[in-house]
Design a protein around this motif. Structure first.
Motif, short mmCIF file in Angstrom:
data_model
loop_
_atom_site.label_atom_id
_atom_site.label_comp_id
_atom_site.label_asym_id
_atom_site.label_seq_id
_atom_site.Cartn_x
_atom_site.Cartn_y
_atom_site.Cartn_z
N PHE A 77 0.82 -1.21 0.00
CA PHE A 77 0.00 0.00 0.00
C PHE A 77 0.87 1.27 0.00
CE2 PHE A 77 -3.49 -2.80 1.24
CZ PHE A 77 -4.53 -2.25 0.52
N LEU A 78 2.02 1.23 0.69
CA LEU A 78 2.92 2.38 0.66
C LEU A 78 3.50 2.59 -0.73
CD1 LEU A 78 4.82 2.00 4.07
CD2 LEU A 78 3.13 3.74 3.45
N LEU A 79 3.81 1.50 -1.44
CA LEU A 79 4.30 1.63 -2.82
C LEU A 79 3.22 2.19 -3.73
CD1 LEU A 79 6.36 -1.69 -3.21
CD2 LEU A 79 7.23 0.63 -2.93
N LEU A 80 1.98 1.75 -3.53
CA LEU A 80 0.88 2.32 -4.31
C LEU A 80 0.70 3.80 -4.02
CD1 LEU A 80 -1.76 -0.56 -4.03
CD2 LEU A 80 -0.34 0.03 -6.02
N LEU A 81 0.89 4.17 -2.74
CA LEU A 81 0.77 5.58 -2.37
C LEU A 81 1.88 6.41 -3.01
CD1 LEU A 81 -1.02 7.39 -0.59
CD2 LEU A 81 0.59 7.03 1.27
N ALA A 82 3.10 5.82 -3.06
CA ALA A 82 4.21 6.53 -3.71
C ALA A 82 3.97 6.67 -5.21
CB ALA A 82 5.52 5.78 -3.45
N ALA A 83 3.40 5.64 -5.82
CA ALA A 83 3.09 5.73 -7.25
C ALA A 83 2.04 6.80 -7.52
CB ALA A 83 2.62 4.37 -7.77
N ALA A 84 1.11 6.96 -6.59
CA ALA A 84 0.09 7.99 -6.76
C ALA A 84 0.67 9.39 -6.63
CB ALA A 84 -1.02 7.79 -5.73
N CYS A 85 1.88 9.51 -6.05
CA CYS A 85 2.50 10.82 -5.89
C CYS A 85 3.07 11.36 -7.20
CB CYS A 85 3.63 10.75 -4.85
SG CYS A 85 3.05 10.49 -3.17
N VAL A 86 3.32 10.48 -8.18
CA VAL A 86 3.93 10.94 -9.43
C VAL A 86 3.07 11.99 -10.13
CG1 VAL A 86 4.73 10.21 -11.71
CG2 VAL A 86 5.24 8.81 -9.70
N PRO A 87 1.78 11.72 -10.37
CA PRO A 87 0.98 12.79 -10.98
C PRO A 87 0.80 14.00 -10.07
CG PRO A 87 -0.41 10.93 -10.36
CD PRO A 87 1.00 10.48 -10.19
#
Length: 363
Positions: A77-87
């Motif tokens: 879930f933390l990796l998914l949250l980091a991926a959501a930070c890109v946009p």
């Protein structure tokens, strides 16, 4: 700072991430519960309660470390949250990207274009004002270079046209010995003027480029040698040179410093009066002072004397002419040595030129 400010956008994104991170443990726990309800696990409950010899390695590790599923779920879930930070990061930097097209179209044809961000205190406002100030400096420098190139072209065109005219006249008519001698003298004089102009342009270009090396030099000794070389010329014009030279060390290039002092002395001799004087001093601050008793110079015209190809129409002791680059070269050499040069006039009794250099660093 508005919402369009990258700083406020980053602050908003950071706050959202902190809030979202607080829900990661709860979300991961609910996810594990749902997973265990709908997806059969690789290990049956008896294997997890008391693993035997036939129990797989994975089940044994889950028995020894029951927190592994929870840790892996949180990490996902933390990796998914980091991926959501890109946009979100791209959204934060969008105001900066919007400036790129405005700057990329700037060229020599539109150096007057400005962003004009206003008096705000945000990051973009400060960046816009800094870019506008940079463009002001670039525009001033570009205009000065363009004007210098035009003036240099004009200065070179005039003597070349004179030479061409003299040669065409000599080819169209049969000249006597006296006429040939006069023509030769005129061509030689014009050629010498071209040489002085080209030499001045080369020195000006070299000093504008900066110092190639820097060594401690005695400015008082350089000044004494230059003054001695000009005493005969000054005496022929009835000018008295007085000196007061104190030891002064300057970091720089000897050739350029000699040219600096020589140009100032030549200017003081050329624009002087009969039975006039030149006072030369070397000290700490200013490092060099040259005062001559020349023609009256209005104070509002003093600053223009350092511009290239600017000549005063006042009477001269020395009528050898010049390229109009003497004081411009002096200013460029002074700047190359991180110094300042200034001239002052009271409107009478000539000109006072002061040159200041940084004090030499003590190792």
């Amino acid at each position: 700072m508005t919402l369009g400010s990258p700083g406020r956008r980053m602050l908003l994104v950071g706050a959202l991430l902190l809030i979202a991170a607080q829900f990661v443990p709860w979300v991961s726990a609910r996810f594990l519960d749902l997973w265990s309800d709908f997806v059969p696990g690789p290990c049956s409950p008896p294997a997890l309660d008391s693993p035997g010899e036939s129990t797989s390695y994975l089940c044994i590790q889950l028995y020894r470390h029951p927190s592994i599923p929870n840790v892996l779920t949180r990490l996902v879930f933390l990796l998914l949250l980091a991926a959501a930070c890109v946009p979100l990061v791209r959204w934060c930097l969008r105001p900066v990207r919007d400036i790129v097209p405005l700057i990329s179209d700037v060229g020599p044809q539109n150096l007057g274009h400005r962003l004009r961000p206003g008096p705000g205190s945000g990051e973009l406002a400060r960046l816009g004002r800094a870019i506008d100030e940079m463009m002001d400096r670039i525009a001033v420098g570009y205009e000065a270079q363009r004007r210098f190139a035009a003036d240099a072209s004009h200065e070179l065109r005039t003597p070349l046209a004179v030479q061409r005219t003299l040669i065409e006249v000599s080819m169209a008519h049969t000249l006597s010995a006296d006429q040939v001698e006069l023509l030769t003298a005129q061509l030689l004089q014009t050629n010498e003027r071209n040489e002085r102009l080209i030499e001045g342009l080369l020195v000006l270009s070299e000093s504008d480029r900066g110092l190639m090396s820097s060594t401690p030099l005695r400015l008082d000794e350089i000044t004494a040698a230059v003054v001695d070389a000009h005493r005969k010329r000054a005496a022929e014009a009835g000018i008295t040179i007085t000196t007061q030279l104190r030891p002064r060390v300057v970091l720089g290039e000897q050739v350029l410093l000699e040219r600096l002092v020589s140009n100032l002395i030549q200017n003081a001799v050329k624009y002087n009066r009969e039975e006039g004087t030149i006072d030369v001093r070397v000290g700490d601050a200013p490092a060099l002072i040259i005062v001559n008793t020349g023609d009256d110079i209005p104070p509002d015209e003093v600053s223009a004397l350092f511009e290239p190809f600017r000549r005063r129409t006042a009477a001269r002791i020395d009528h050898s002419g010049g390229a109009g680059l003497g004081l411009a070269i002096a200013r460029s050499i002074t700047r190359a040595h991180d110094g300042t040069i200034a001239a002052s006039s009271t409107g009478r009794d000539g000109l006072r030129v002061e040159v200041s250099f940084p004090p030499p660093t003590v190792p």
